[in-house]
Design an enzyme around this catalytic site. Structure first.
Site, PDB file in Angstrom:
ATOM      1  NE  ARG A 200      25.044  20.460  24.029  1.00 42.98           N
ATOM      2  CZ  ARG A 200      25.599  21.119  23.044  1.00 42.98           C
ATOM      3  NH1 ARG A 200      26.755  21.720  23.245  1.00 42.98           N
ATOM      4  NH2 ARG A 200      25.028  21.201  21.870  1.00 42.98           N
ATOM      5  CE1 TYR A 237      19.723  20.546  18.661  1.00 40.55           C
ATOM      6  CE2 TYR A 237      19.670  22.513  20.047  1.00 40.55           C
ATOM      7  CZ  TYR A 237      20.386  21.525  19.387  1.00 40.55           C
ATOM      8  OH  TYR A 237      21.762  21.511  19.449  1.00 40.55           O
TER       9      TYR A 237
END
Length: 721
Positions: A200, A237
């Site tokens: 991440r 995103y």
């Protein structure tokens, strides 16, 4: 020991706030603090960290969470959250499988699907929870407060040895919750890896836009971009007003495994070369954008899952969020479900919640939330399965059930239903969806009304009339007069009721025909003697509806205009300006009727030395309850009854009512005159008034006006069988 009390310490003080301890100040814990603060309670948050290293990642705020945040006063779009406008799904080689223009479907949902930055959301939740301005008492946030143990009796012990106690404890301490293990049946359940981990990181969007190869992956605003391999995937995103791109790269744990006994699975440092190796052979544009990651901010953590707990609550303890139901990230619902938990929990604990009800209300929270959260948890697991390892999934169904829900509205209704269920004998009448109907016999929660300060004035004319005629007004063959005498007695009575609690201190009038000396034969042959109520005119809809539906009394509407002076009482009854009754009682005096006053006693039998037999003792008031059936299509049910039986109000029950007579005045003259007019002027009452006009008045036995304090809710009425 530090004890948090509820102010006065009296459990019966209806408006006292609860003192609540929340273990954990993440998204769920802070949301709970805000909602509970808004409910009027006093909240203390216990957070083990110093908030020195908050995770710099994005978070989905689906429509089901957006609305709840707005209820808190937080507009996430104002914090830089990006509306999700388009969703694409592609294979690892870049071949696009689908493109969904979410902006077209946005009108389906009451609230937006937003892509927020977790730090921004967390900071705003913390501010709203603890700010001096805003509804309720600001929450107290205690950082560096590591919890050692949690009890189900509202107690907490910190690592420092400090002991805390409150009326409610909320375990919002995440997937490695300590509060969880205070619950029975939880000791054997521990979170474990599901075989996947996730890299991440975030990067400036401008970085991707500057490279022609990666620009297509970032140029569309509000673009949720998903790439799927057989056993791995990448989700990209934007967030923070499209200035950042967020990356979640899910893959088999074995390919990036980094054991760290001191880590809780979050924010473990990763390296860029390892991530690129995991996605070797993928589309060049995907590999290029991954290579742009800042290695010093790249993190990896193991995805954890856990079996379903047998319960989320025990005593004064309740779990929310990942402490109750750890979520895999495949549906982006983890934060949303924690926020829903917080809303539901606060909803069942409004200001004034009795201490004795806390345990039961926490169980109600669990009932509201467990099935939904577990269902969405399972959806997330299904969506996260490897490609080709299961049947095709209906993603739209998952989305519909997740997005199309407002937890505050849902739990509010369940709380009402729970409150209604505590009074199963409460009166219910149409419209039933709003719960027990407030009226003369109960408030909205089924509690008995206070009649002690209501007022009444009753003017009555008792007359001697034709038994044969009145027999025609008795509804069934089971009714007849107890005496065979051709004379019988009936009373026309007008009552003015005032200062009624159930009408907000207002009042109304009712006027009826009461037929005396009536005998009813029950199904078993037993006989009951009483007075039959043939019709009751009233001048207000509320008592008409409540009396007809709850009791079955024969009530109809009429205007009832009363005029009174020192010695006279007058009544005019009508409908839409058309009067059909004039009644007057004159010569009122504060003394009993004298011998010789018209009709002051029962008539003589005419036989020397013999008077009439004493009238039978009346035991109460009869009335017939009749409710017509709603016919089904094509049936012959029209004209049939859904309910048709005799009601009875016992005199001994009415004698218990808190009623005091303050004055009684009798009259030396009384007159009553009906005019049935015609169907045009009395279109709904002509058939009734026409029959009343036929009643002959042979003599007035008594006319009087009685005034007093108190009244009856007529709750003693029952069905005769």
């Amino acid at each position: 020991m530090t004890t948090l009390t509820n102010g006065t310490g009296h459990a019966d003080q209806a408006a006292q706030p609860l003192n609540v301890l929340v273990v954990g100040a993440g998204i769920g814990g802070l949301s709970a603090a805000i909602f509970l603060r808004q409910q009027g309670h006093c909240v203390t948050l216990l957070e083990q960290s110093r908030f020195a290293k908050e995770l710099g990642a994005a978070v989905h705020i689906a429509p089901n969470a957006t609305g709840l945040l707005l209820r808190m006063g937080i507009n996430v779009e104002d914090l830089g959250a990006v509306p999700c406008r388009i969703l694409t799904q592609s294979l690892s080689d870049g071949k696009q499988l689908l493109e969904v223009p979410l902006w077209r479907a946005a009108g389906r949902w009451q609230h937006q699907w937003l892509l927020a930055h977790r730090v921004d959301l967390h900071a705003e939740l913390k501010k709203v929870a603890t700010a001096e301005n805003g509804p309720g008492t600001p929450a107290i946030l205690r950082t560096s407060s590591r919890v050692a143990s949690v009890g189900t009796d509202g107690s907490i012990i910190l690592d420092s040895g400090e002991q805390l106690k409150a009326e409610v404890v909320i375990g919002a301490d995440g997937v490695h919750s300590k509060a969880r293990y205070a619950l029975p049946g939880s000791q054997g359940l521990k979170p474990a890896g599901d075989g996947k981990s996730a890299f991440r990181f975030t990067m400036p969007r401008s970085r991707a836009l500057e490279d022609p190869l990666t620009k297509p992956l970032a140029e569309k605003e509000g673009h949720l971009n998903m790439y799927m391999g057989r056993d791995r995937r990448i989700v990209i995103y934007p967030t923070r007003k499209h200035k950042l791109l967020n990356f979640v790269c899910i893959h088999p744990t074995s390919e990036s495994e980094q054991k760290d006994e001191n880590s809780d699975g979050w924010q473990t440092d990763a390296n860029l070369s390892k991530m690129l190796a995991v996605y070797k052979g993928w589309d060049p544009s995907v590999l290029k954008i991954l290579s742009m990651a800042d290695e010093d901010t790249l993190k990896v953590w193991e995805l954890l899952d856990m079996g379903q707990l047998p319960t989320w609550t025990e005593g004064q303890l309740a779990l929310i969020g990942d402490a109750a139901h750890p979520f895999t990230p495949y549906q982006g619902q983890g934060a949303a479900q924690a926020i829903e938990d917080a809303a539901s929990l606060a909803c069942v604990l409004p200001l004034g919640t009795p201490l004795a009800e806390i345990q039961e209300r926490l169980k109600l929270y669990e009932k509201c939330r467990m099935q939904r959260a577990t269902m969405i948890q399972e959806y997330s697991r299904q969506i996260g399965t490897d490609l080709g390892s299961g049947p095709p999934l209906d993603i739209s169904r998952f989305t519909d059930e997740s997005f199309g829900h407002d937890e505050w509205h849902y739990t509010s209704q369940k709380l009402r239903e729970w409150q209604w269920s505590r009074k199963p004998t409460a009166y219910r009448r149409m419209p039933t969806v709003f719960g027990p109907f407030p009226g003369p016999r109960q408030d909205h929660f089924g509690n008995t009304r206070d009649w002690t300060n209501s007022t009444f004035t009753t003017a009555s004319i008792k007359l001697k009339t034709s038994r044969t005629l009145l027999q025609n007004l008795l509804p069934t063959p089971q009714f007849k007069f107890a005496s065979a005498d051709s004379n019988c007695f009936a009373t026309f009575a007008l009552s003015s009721l005032g200062n009624l609690e159930w009408l907000g201190g207002n009042g109304y009038n009712h006027f009826g025909l009461y037929i005396h000396g009536v005998e009813y034969t029950k199904e078993n042959g037993d006989k009951v003697v009483g007075t039959f109520l043939a019709v009751l005119f009233e001048n207000l809809a509320d008592p008409i509806i409540s009396g007809r539906e709850e009791l079955g009394m024969p009530k109809v509407f009429a205007s009832l205009d009363v005029a009174r002076d020192e010695g006279t009482f007058k009544l005019k009854a009508g409908w839409m300006g058309n009067n059909f009754l004039d009644l007057s009682i004159t010569g009122l005096k504060a003394q009993p009727a004298l011998d010789g006053v018209q009709g002051s006693g029962p008539p003589s039998s005419g036989l020397p030395g013999h008077g009439p037999p004493p009238p039978p003792k009346e035991e109460g008031l009869f009335f017939r309850k009749y409710i017509p059936s709603t016919a089904s299509e094509g049936s012959k049910e029209r004209g049939q009854a859904d309910a048709d039986y005799v009601g009875f109000l016992p005199n001994d029950e009415e004698a218990k009512a808190p009623r005091q007579v303050h004055s009684t005045v009798v009259a030396d003259q009384a007159k009553i005159k009906f005019d049935s007019l015609d169907w045009k002027r009395l279109p709904t009452l002509h058939h009734i008034v026409d029959r009343l006009a036929e009643i002959p008045i042979y003599a007035v036995a008594e006319a009087k006006v009685v005034e007093g304090l108190g009244g009856s809710d007529v709750k003693g009425a029952r069905r005769l069988v």
